[in-house]
Design a protein around this motif. Structure first.
Motif, PDB file in Angstrom:
ATOM      1  N   GLN A 292      45.357 -23.500  -1.569  1.00 30.90           N
ATOM      2  CA  GLN A 292      44.408 -24.616  -1.575  1.00 30.90           C
ATOM      3  C   GLN A 292      43.262 -24.359  -0.605  1.00 30.90           C
ATOM      4  N   LEU A 293      43.589 -23.799   0.573  1.00 33.85           N
ATOM      5  CA  LEU A 293      42.559 -23.517   1.585  1.00 33.85           C
ATOM      6  C   LEU A 293      41.555 -22.500   1.062  1.00 33.85           C
ATOM      7  N   LYS A 294      42.036 -21.502   0.339  1.00 36.23           N
ATOM      8  CA  LYS A 294      41.148 -20.478  -0.215  1.00 36.23           C
ATOM      9  C   LYS A 294      40.156 -21.115  -1.192  1.00 36.23           C
ATOM     10  N   ARG A 295      40.648 -21.965  -2.084  1.00 41.69           N
ATOM     11  CA  ARG A 295      39.754 -22.644  -3.032  1.00 41.69           C
ATOM     12  C   ARG A 295      38.795 -23.590  -2.316  1.00 41.69           C
ATOM     13  N   PHE A 296      39.293 -24.236  -1.271  1.00 48.84           N
ATOM     14  CA  PHE A 296      38.461 -25.180  -0.517  1.00 48.84           C
ATOM     15  C   PHE A 296      37.285 -24.449   0.147  1.00 48.84           C
ATOM     16  N   ARG A 297      37.562 -23.307   0.764  1.00 48.56           N
ATOM     17  CA  ARG A 297      36.499 -22.533   1.421  1.00 48.56           C
ATOM     18  C   ARG A 297      35.429 -22.116   0.410  1.00 48.56           C
ATOM     19  N   GLU A 298      35.844 -21.727  -0.783  1.00 45.03           N
ATOM     20  CA  GLU A 298      34.889 -21.297  -1.798  1.00 45.03           C
ATOM     21  C   GLU A 298      33.957 -22.446  -2.211  1.00 45.03           C
ATOM     22  N   LYS A 299      34.504 -23.663  -2.245  1.00 44.62           N
ATOM     23  CA  LYS A 299      33.710 -24.812  -2.706  1.00 44.62           C
ATOM     24  C   LYS A 299      32.755 -25.335  -1.631  1.00 44.62           C
ATOM     25  N   VAL A 300      33.194 -25.405  -0.362  1.00 38.72           N
ATOM     26  CA  VAL A 300      32.339 -25.993   0.683  1.00 38.72           C
ATOM     27  C   VAL A 300      31.358 -24.979   1.251  1.00 38.72           C
ATOM     28  N   GLY A 301      31.633 -23.693   1.109  1.00 41.53           N
ATOM     29  CA  GLY A 301      30.711 -22.686   1.606  1.00 41.53           C
ATOM     30  C   GLY A 301      30.962 -22.313   3.054  1.00 41.53           C
ATOM     31  N   PRO A 302      30.242 -21.288   3.547  1.00 40.41           N
ATOM     32  CA  PRO A 302      30.498 -20.764   4.891  1.00 40.41           C
ATOM     33  C   PRO A 302      29.930 -21.612   6.026  1.00 40.41           C
ATOM     34  N   LYS A 303      29.052 -22.570   5.719  1.00 38.07           N
ATOM     35  CA  LYS A 303      28.405 -23.343   6.783  1.00 38.07           C
ATOM     36  C   LYS A 303      29.329 -24.407   7.385  1.00 38.07           C
ATOM     37  N   VAL A 304      30.373 -24.787   6.697  1.00 41.17           N
ATOM     38  CA  VAL A 304      31.291 -25.826   7.190  1.00 41.17           C
ATOM     39  C   VAL A 304      32.381 -25.165   8.031  1.00 41.17           C
ATOM     40  N   PRO A 305      32.481 -25.519   9.333  1.00 35.31           N
ATOM     41  CA  PRO A 305      33.532 -24.932  10.174  1.00 35.31           C
ATOM     42  C   PRO A 305      34.907 -25.484   9.806  1.00 35.31           C
ATOM     43  N   ILE A 306      35.819 -24.590   9.445  1.00 40.64           N
ATOM     44  CA  ILE A 306      37.160 -24.992   9.001  1.00 40.64           C
ATOM     45  C   ILE A 306      38.187 -24.311   9.903  1.00 40.64           C
ATOM     46  N   TYR A 307      39.148 -25.109  10.409  1.00 41.30           N
ATOM     47  CA  TYR A 307      40.198 -24.572  11.281  1.00 41.30           C
ATOM     48  C   TYR A 307      41.555 -24.932  10.699  1.00 41.30           C
ATOM     49  N   PRO A 308      42.296 -23.932  10.193  1.00 43.53           N
ATOM     50  CA  PRO A 308      43.641 -24.196   9.659  1.00 43.53           C
ATOM     51  C   PRO A 308      44.589 -24.559  10.808  1.00 43.53           C
ATOM     52  N   ILE A 309      45.300 -25.651  10.656  1.00 42.28           N
ATOM     53  CA  ILE A 309      46.231 -26.091  11.697  1.00 42.28           C
ATOM     54  C   ILE A 309      47.494 -26.661  11.068  1.00 42.28           C
ATOM     55  N   SER A 310      48.485 -26.822  11.908  1.00 41.48           N
ATOM     56  CA  SER A 310      49.666 -27.607  11.553  1.00 41.48           C
ATOM     57  C   SER A 310      49.969 -28.485  12.758  1.00 41.48           C
ATOM     58  N   ALA A 311      49.644 -29.767  12.628  1.00 40.36           N
ATOM     59  CA  ALA A 311      49.878 -30.680  13.753  1.00 40.36           C
ATOM     60  C   ALA A 311      51.367 -30.787  14.059  1.00 40.36           C
ATOM     61  N   ALA A 312      52.204 -30.626  13.048  1.00 35.72           N
ATOM     62  CA  ALA A 312      53.652 -30.748  13.244  1.00 35.72           C
ATOM     63  C   ALA A 312      54.206 -29.582  14.049  1.00 35.72           C
ATOM     64  N   THR A 313      53.738 -28.341  13.762  1.00 33.74           N
ATOM     65  CA  THR A 313      54.243 -27.163  14.477  1.00 33.74           C
ATOM     66  C   THR A 313      53.310 -26.716  15.596  1.00 33.74           C
ATOM     67  N   ARG A 314      52.157 -27.400  15.744  1.00 31.32           N
ATOM     68  CA  ARG A 314      51.133 -27.119  16.764  1.00 31.32           C
ATOM     69  C   ARG A 314      50.414 -25.783  16.534  1.00 31.32           C
ATOM     70  N   LYS A 315      50.532 -25.241  15.380  1.00 29.37           N
ATOM     71  CA  LYS A 315      49.857 -23.980  15.082  1.00 29.37           C
ATOM     72  C   LYS A 315      48.354 -24.216  14.889  1.00 29.37           C
ATOM     73  N   GLY A 316      47.516 -23.401  15.530  1.00 31.80           N
ATOM     74  CA  GLY A 316      46.068 -23.468  15.375  1.00 31.80           C
ATOM     75  C   GLY A 316      45.389 -24.544  16.190  1.00 31.80           C
ATOM     76  N   LEU A 317      46.124 -25.336  16.968  1.00 27.65           N
ATOM     77  CA  LEU A 317      45.514 -26.441  17.722  1.00 27.65           C
ATOM     78  C   LEU A 317      44.618 -25.930  18.840  1.00 27.65           C
TER      79      LEU A 317
END
Length: 425
Positions: A292-317
């Motif tokens: 889903q993230l891959k498709r999302f990046r393609e649609k919004v383009g490179p100008k939108v800053p996107i940070y993959p995270i998992s609030a439950a496991t604290r990954k990427g915070l």
């Protein structure tokens, strides 16, 4: 309990009454006038107190009235002015006139003060009315009534960062993971029904205030769901973190969610669409999130800053918090003005109001008008000279002629405020 909107009544103190008095000295038993002026009534002042976070106290006390000024005394002694009534409000409070909708004050800075209801001036003592023709007047004014009105207090939270997104995307979980705040967390929509604040500490020593706000749904700009209750708190945030359920765990499309939330922000207030925004792609620990993230990046383009995270496991915070802190550093350290605040800087020319109006109720002629009614309240009818002055001012204002034009004749009853008079030529 979090309370962010209340309606209260405020009234400035009345001015003290002026006094009719004369000097009574040993060798001057019938001396000149010596009645002092009354003191000014107290103002109602709203002051920002950083220790407050909600408007809950106003649920239990809804009337605020300042004290009146002291009455004038003999020997030309003026009455003491009343102390102002200071009402403490949390930072971010907007004061709106309940009847007109006019914004009276926007209180954002520590210690900021605004006078919401002014106290009345003190009435003048008879010393003020002495003239060569009347050196010993028996005239004194009552104190001017203080201003009064109902006002609506709206709290718009002062947070550096606002978490926005659909219900159940993990905003509360994210706030609890990065701060000491403990918002209610549940697997159902609108678990969060009131905003929660938390102080976030970044590893390099920087810090900022983050607000977990109730979830948005389609139509929120029109008040649907928690609508305006949520959106007014977004207005003051400097950076928006758009939390998206990238796994689509409830069957929704992450990209459609992204477009819908931004549309709601723009429809509510266009300036919000220009606010710096960072996308937190949450729930990356769930299946299908990567695709889903891959498709999302393609649609919004490179100008939108996107940070993959998992609030439950604290990954990427950690990476997300650094990005937010860097974005805040680029913004000038001053409160963001909303459109209402900017509008108040526009000079407006108000149409002059009629000095008075006259209409007939049964057989009584009723005279209404702010100036006429204030004159009535400030006239001391115990003294004949005061009554003459009252009648003279009404005549100068044109009230007598207006009554004749309306058909008033000798002996007809005229009502001003709570008092009735006989019309005489």
């Amino acid at each position: 309990m979090f309370v962010d909107k209340v309606k209260i009544f405020v009234r400035g103190g009345d001015g003290g009454n002026g006094m009719v008095a004369f000097r009574r000295e040993k060798y001057e038993p019938m001396g000149g006038p010596a009645g002092g002026d009354g003191g000014r009534g107290g103002d109602v002042i709203f002051r920002v107190d950083e220790g407050l976070r909600t408007l809950m106290d106003f649920r239990y006390q809804k009337h605020f009235k300042a004290k009146r000024g002291e009455h004038g005394r003999s020997k030309n002694q003026h009455g003491k002015n009343a102390e102002p009534l200071v009402v403490r409000v949390p930072p971010g409070t907007v004061v709106i006139h309940a009847d007109t909708g006019e914004v009276l004050a926007d209180l954002t800075r520590k210690g900021q003060e605004e006078v919401i209801a002014r106290g009345g001036r003190g009435g003048r003592g008879n010393v003020r009315f002495a003239t060569p023709k009347n050196p010993a007047p028996q005239v004194a004014e009552n104190g001017e009534p203080g201003e009064e009105c109902w006002v609506v207090l709206e709290l718009k939270l002062l947070a550096d960062v606002g978490l926005v997104g659909y219900p159940s995307v993990g905003k509360s979980t994210l706030l609890s993971a990065v701060s000491a705040a403990r918002p209610k967390i549940g697997s159902y929509h609108f678990t969060t029904i009131t905003p929660n604040l938390g102080v976030v500490q970044v590893d390099d020593g920087r810090s900022f205030v983050m607000a977990d706000l109730p979830g948005l749904i389609e139509g929120a700009h029109e008040g649907v769901g928690l609508g305006h209750q949520f959106l007014r708190h977004v207005e003051r945030t400097k950076v928006l973190v758009h939390v998206i359920d990238m796994a689509g765990s409830e069957g929704r499309d992450p990209y459609e969610d992204y477009l819908q939330i931004n549309q709601e922000l723009q429809l509510y207030r266009k300036a919000l669409s220009d606010r710096p925004q960072i996308v937190a792609a949450n729930k990356m620990d769930l299946p299908e999130a990567e695709e889903q993230l891959k498709r999302f990046r393609e649609k919004v383009g490179p100008k939108v800053p996107i940070y993959p995270i998992s609030a439950a496991t604290r990954k990427g915070l950690r990476e997300l918090l650094f990005a937010v802190a860097d974005q805040l550093d680029q913004i000038p350290d001053q409160p963001l003005e909303d459109e209402a605040a900017q509008a108040r800087k526009v000079y407006r020319t108000e149409e002059p109001q009629e000095p008075f109006t006259i209409h007939k109720e049964n057989e009584v002629f009723v005279v209404k008008g702010a100036r006429v009614e204030k004159l009535l309240k400030m006239t001391n009818f115990q003294y004949e000279d005061s009554v003459r002055r009252f009648a003279h001012i009404l005549k100068e204002m044109g009230v007598d002629d207006a009554l004749r034009q309306k058909g008033a004749q000798e002996g007809d009853t005229v009502r001003i405020g709570d008092m009735e008079f006989d019309f005489t030529e």
